[in-house]
Design an enzyme around this catalytic site. Structure first.
Site, PDB file in Angstrom:
ATOM      1  N   ASP A   1       0.851  -1.200   0.000  1.00  0.00           N
ATOM      2  CA  ASP A   1       0.000   0.000   0.000  1.00  0.00           C
ATOM      3  C   ASP A   1       0.885   1.249   0.000  1.00  0.00           C
ATOM      4  OD1 ASP A   1      -2.009   1.856   0.398  1.00  0.00           O
ATOM      5  OD2 ASP A   1      -2.197   1.450   2.550  1.00  0.00           O
TER       6      ASP A   1
ATOM      7  N   ASP B   1      -1.753  -1.296  -3.773  1.00  0.00           N
ATOM      8  CA  ASP B   1      -2.081  -0.554  -4.997  1.00  0.00           C
ATOM      9  C   ASP B   1      -0.980  -0.712  -6.049  1.00  0.00           C
ATOM     10  OD1 ASP B   1      -0.072   1.397  -4.158  1.00  0.00           O
ATOM     11  OD2 ASP B   1      -1.589   2.073  -2.706  1.00  0.00           O
TER      12      ASP B   1
ATOM     13  N   ASP C   1      -5.102 -11.040 -15.294  1.00  0.00           N
ATOM     14  CA  ASP C   1      -5.997 -12.123 -14.893  1.00  0.00           C
ATOM     15  C   ASP C   1      -7.367 -11.867 -15.509  1.00  0.00           C
ATOM     16  OD1 ASP C   1      -7.312 -14.131 -13.428  1.00  0.00           O
ATOM     17  OD2 ASP C   1      -6.075 -13.763 -11.656  1.00  0.00           O
TER      18      ASP C   1
ATOM     19  N   ASP D   1      -5.848 -18.901  -3.527  1.00  0.00           N
ATOM     20  CA  ASP D   1      -6.973 -19.755  -3.131  1.00  0.00           C
ATOM     21  C   ASP D   1      -6.520 -20.906  -2.223  1.00  0.00           C
ATOM     22  OD1 ASP D   1      -8.704 -18.272  -4.764  1.00  0.00           O
ATOM     23  OD2 ASP D   1      -8.384 -19.589  -6.483  1.00  0.00           O
TER      24      ASP D   1
HETATM   25  O1  TEU Z   1     -10.958 -19.897  -8.529  1.00  0.00           O
HETATM   26  C1  TEU Z   1     -11.686 -20.981  -8.999  1.00  0.00           C
HETATM   27  C2  TEU Z   1     -12.289 -21.794  -7.991  1.00  0.00           C
HETATM   28  O2  TEU Z   1     -13.024 -22.684  -8.325  1.00  0.00           O
HETATM   29  C3  TEU Z   1     -11.972 -21.481  -6.584  1.00  0.00           C
HETATM   30  O3  TEU Z   1     -12.948 -20.671  -6.125  1.00  0.00           O
HETATM   31  C4  TEU Z   1     -11.845 -22.700  -5.836  1.00  0.00           C
HETATM   32  O4  TEU Z   1     -12.860 -23.573  -6.146  1.00  0.00           O
HETATM   33  C5  TEU Z   1     -11.905 -22.470  -4.385  1.00  0.00           C
HETATM   34  O5  TEU Z   1     -11.064 -21.456  -3.989  1.00  0.00           O
HETATM   35  C6  TEU Z   1     -11.460 -23.689  -3.693  1.00  0.00           C
HETATM   36  O6  TEU Z   1     -12.352 -23.908  -2.710  1.00  0.00           O
HETATM   37  C7  TEU Z   1     -10.946 -18.750  -9.290  1.00  0.00           C
HETATM   38  C8  TEU Z   1     -10.148 -17.687  -8.573  1.00  0.00           C
HETATM   39  O7  TEU Z   1      -8.814 -18.105  -8.477  1.00  0.00           O
HETATM   40  C9  TEU Z   1     -10.813 -17.404  -7.265  1.00  0.00           C
HETATM   41  O8  TEU Z   1     -10.078 -16.514  -6.484  1.00  0.00           O
HETATM   42  C10 TEU Z   1     -12.172 -16.858  -7.559  1.00  0.00           C
HETATM   43  O9  TEU Z   1     -12.863 -16.662  -6.357  1.00  0.00           O
HETATM   44  C11 TEU Z   1     -12.984 -17.793  -8.447  1.00  0.00           C
HETATM   45  O10 TEU Z   1     -12.242 -18.261  -9.551  1.00  0.00           O
HETATM   46  C12 TEU Z   1     -14.182 -17.080  -9.004  1.00  0.00           C
HETATM   47  O11 TEU Z   1     -13.773 -16.141  -9.951  1.00  0.00           O
END
Ligand code: TEU
Length: 541
Positions: free
Chosen positions: A25, A33, A102, A318
């Protein structure tokens, strides 16, 4: 610097994922940012990476931290301006670093202009850009469940219709059957290519060809047709790198995604090795079986050799932190972080390092009111309402919740780890006093320096990119060892996955081999010490 005019340059590259909200940040907003990223480019150049996968910075109501886009051609003011983005692209390129954006093409935000129009009436030109089914508001069209909880169907009373969403209610699925939708997305991609973006990560790309009437989300019948069109129409630039996130990919499909003729994408980002502990879902797990993990990697290493290309990763925004998951959070944290990196970077594929992984950052235990992730919050309430024991639910979240990976980057030992002078949007891990970049960059024994050396080795020795893969001792519960071979270079990677000594005899051919990298100074005969890792090499150079 990598020569990016060379076909397939990304096979020699190492990428670094930035989750912008948590990186740096500069405005005391508590949220990272673009100017913060620019200010840290020298750090990334020092690490030696070739490209940044930038998680979404597009305009978004942030219901899913930017994976819910309300304008694909605008930068969210929270992150800065288009000028900042242009400067980031320029400044990164000057350091040999490509920006990979992305793309969330499966769904938009419900606040996107397209969806707002679609809501107006059944005959609005944008209505068919989303996926609708008629209904009465009582019984949804079917029982499909959304990834972030609840039904996949949300009712809109004034239309007498449900819209389909595979993720949150605020993430309506785009209708890929409609050619106008596809064309609009391709135009948008060209907009970013013209600004100097050198590649794209494609969010849940295996889910675009959904067919809700047939209960199909991933791997729909038209998936590869759509991908080939996308590639032809939007990625025609030579040298763009494209990586498809595909939870549902098996080896066969991955060969299509990453076919050498370039008809679809450069590489696939699949998760089979990250799901081996799941029992039914990710919140309920069993301990990792090392033989299973080895077999999984072996299947992919063999399956894509000369037939496709894989991404190598153990972490992203994730997933929980890998040191907490397969390593040791305590006294052997650094040793285990280096071991895990060795195991992964020795393989064929393109490595992705997730911010903080190069420091050995760990999971963080948060309280329910500290969670920010829509998936975690919905899961907690649903599971407790279903009657699961709240303590067990929390244990699952500590192990696998996404906020673990999203705590702010740990730059130094000072206040808020140098991430912000304001109040961080997600708590900073207290262990930043001893796990931080400032302490590691100049220290030759640090996890950071180890990652840096792994990245250099990949550039120096072609066997990392080209070698075939042979798994050694497949049934051994403690040691993960394999060799990589080309006609004139041979490499042995050996890793002790446990916190105790493990027996291991170095094969004859490597008795006098050169050590390329190791996390213990000298080798010990006939055994590997706790979390020991070593790469040995025989050949030219
Ligand atoms: O993730 C795909 C996705 O299926 C994840 O949500 C995954 O299933 C989960 O984290 C596991 O439990 C992508 C992105 O990387 C994620 O950050 C997004 O939330 C999701 O797509 C929706 O766009």
């Amino acid at each position: 610097m990598l020569d990016k005019t060379r076909r397939g340059w990304w096979k020699s590259a190492v990428f670094y994922q930035i989750y912008p909200k948590s990186f740096q940040d500069t405005t005391a907003s508590g949220v990272g940012d673009l100017r913060g990223i620019i200010s840290r480019l020298d750090y990334l150049a020092e690490l030696g990476i070739d490209g940044i996968w930038l998680s979404p910075v597009f305009a978004s109501p942030q219901a899913d931290n930017g994976y819910d886009i309300s304008d694909y051609r605008a930068i969210d003011p929270m992150f800065g301006s288009m000028d900042d983005m242009d400067e980031l692209i320029r400044e990164a390129k000057r350091r040999g670093i490509s920006i990979i954006m992305d793309l969330v093409l499966n769904h938009s935000s419900d606040e996107h202009f397209w969806f707002k129009e679609a809501l107006k009436s059944r005959d609005n030109p944008y209505h068919d850009w989303y996926v609708w089914r008629d209904g009465d508001g009582i019984t949804p069209p079917n029982d499909m469940r959304a990834t972030f909880g609840g039904s996949c169907w949300t009712y809109v009373p004034h239309l007498g219709q449900y819209y389909f969403h595979q993720f949150a209610v605020k993430q309506p699925d785009l209708n890929w059957e409609n050619p106008d939708v596809r064309r609009a997305l391709y135009d948008m991609i060209r907009f970013w290519v013209e600004r100097g973006v050198e590649g794209f990560r494609l969010d849940v790309i295996d889910q675009i060809a959904k067919e809700p009437d047939n209960h199909i989300t991933g791997n729909g019948p038209r998936l590869h047709e759509f991908l080939r069109e996308l590639s032809r129409e939007a990625f025609r630039e030579e040298g763009l790198v494209t990586v498809g996130e595909a939870w549902g990919a098996d080896v066969e499909r991955a060969r299509l995604y990453s076919a050498e003729d370039g008809s679809e994408l450069s590489m696939v980002f699949q998760f089979q090795h990250m799901c081996l502990e799941d029992c039914g879902d990710k919140w309920h797990t069993r301990p990792l079986s090392l033989p299973e993990l080895k077999r999984c990697f072996e299947r992919w290493q063999h399956g894509l050799h000369n037939a496709g290309w894989n991404s190598l990763f153990m972490n992203n925004h994730d997933l929980p932190r890998i040191v907490s998951r397969w390593g040791d959070e305590g006294a052997l944290r650094e040793t285990s972080a280096k071991m895990l990196a060795t195991m992964l970077h020795g393989m064929q594929g393109t490595p992705y390092i997730y911010q903080g992984e190069e420091l050995g950052m760990t999971n963080m235990h948060m309280t329910v009111d500290q969670f920010a992730d829509v998936e975690t919050i919905n899961h907690y309430h649903e599971a407790v309402a279903r009657g699961e024991n709240p303590g067990d639910v929390m244990a699952g979240i500590y192990r696998r919740g996404r906020d673990n990976a999203r705590t702010p980057m740990q730059w130094d030992a000072g206040k808020n780890a140098g991430f912000t002078t304001g109040t961080p949007w997600l708590p900073v891990n207290e262990n930043h006093t001893y796990i931080n970049a400032a302490a590691q960059v100049g220290d030759p024994d640090s996890v950071f320096s180890y990652y840096k050396r792994l990245i250099t080795l990949r550039k120096q020795y072609d066997v990392f990119r080209d070698g075939s893969f042979t798994l050694l001792c497949p049934e051994d519960e403690n040691v993960f060892a394999y060799t990589r071979d080309t006609a004139d270079a041979h490499m042995l990677v050996m890793c002790n996955f446990t916190g105790s000594e493990a027996a291991f005899d170095v094969p004859e051919d490597y008795q006098n081999a050169k050590t390329l990298i190791a996390n213990y100074e000298d080798a010990a005969a006939g055994r590997l010490r706790p979390y020991e890792a070593r790469i040995m090499y025989v050949g030219r150079g």
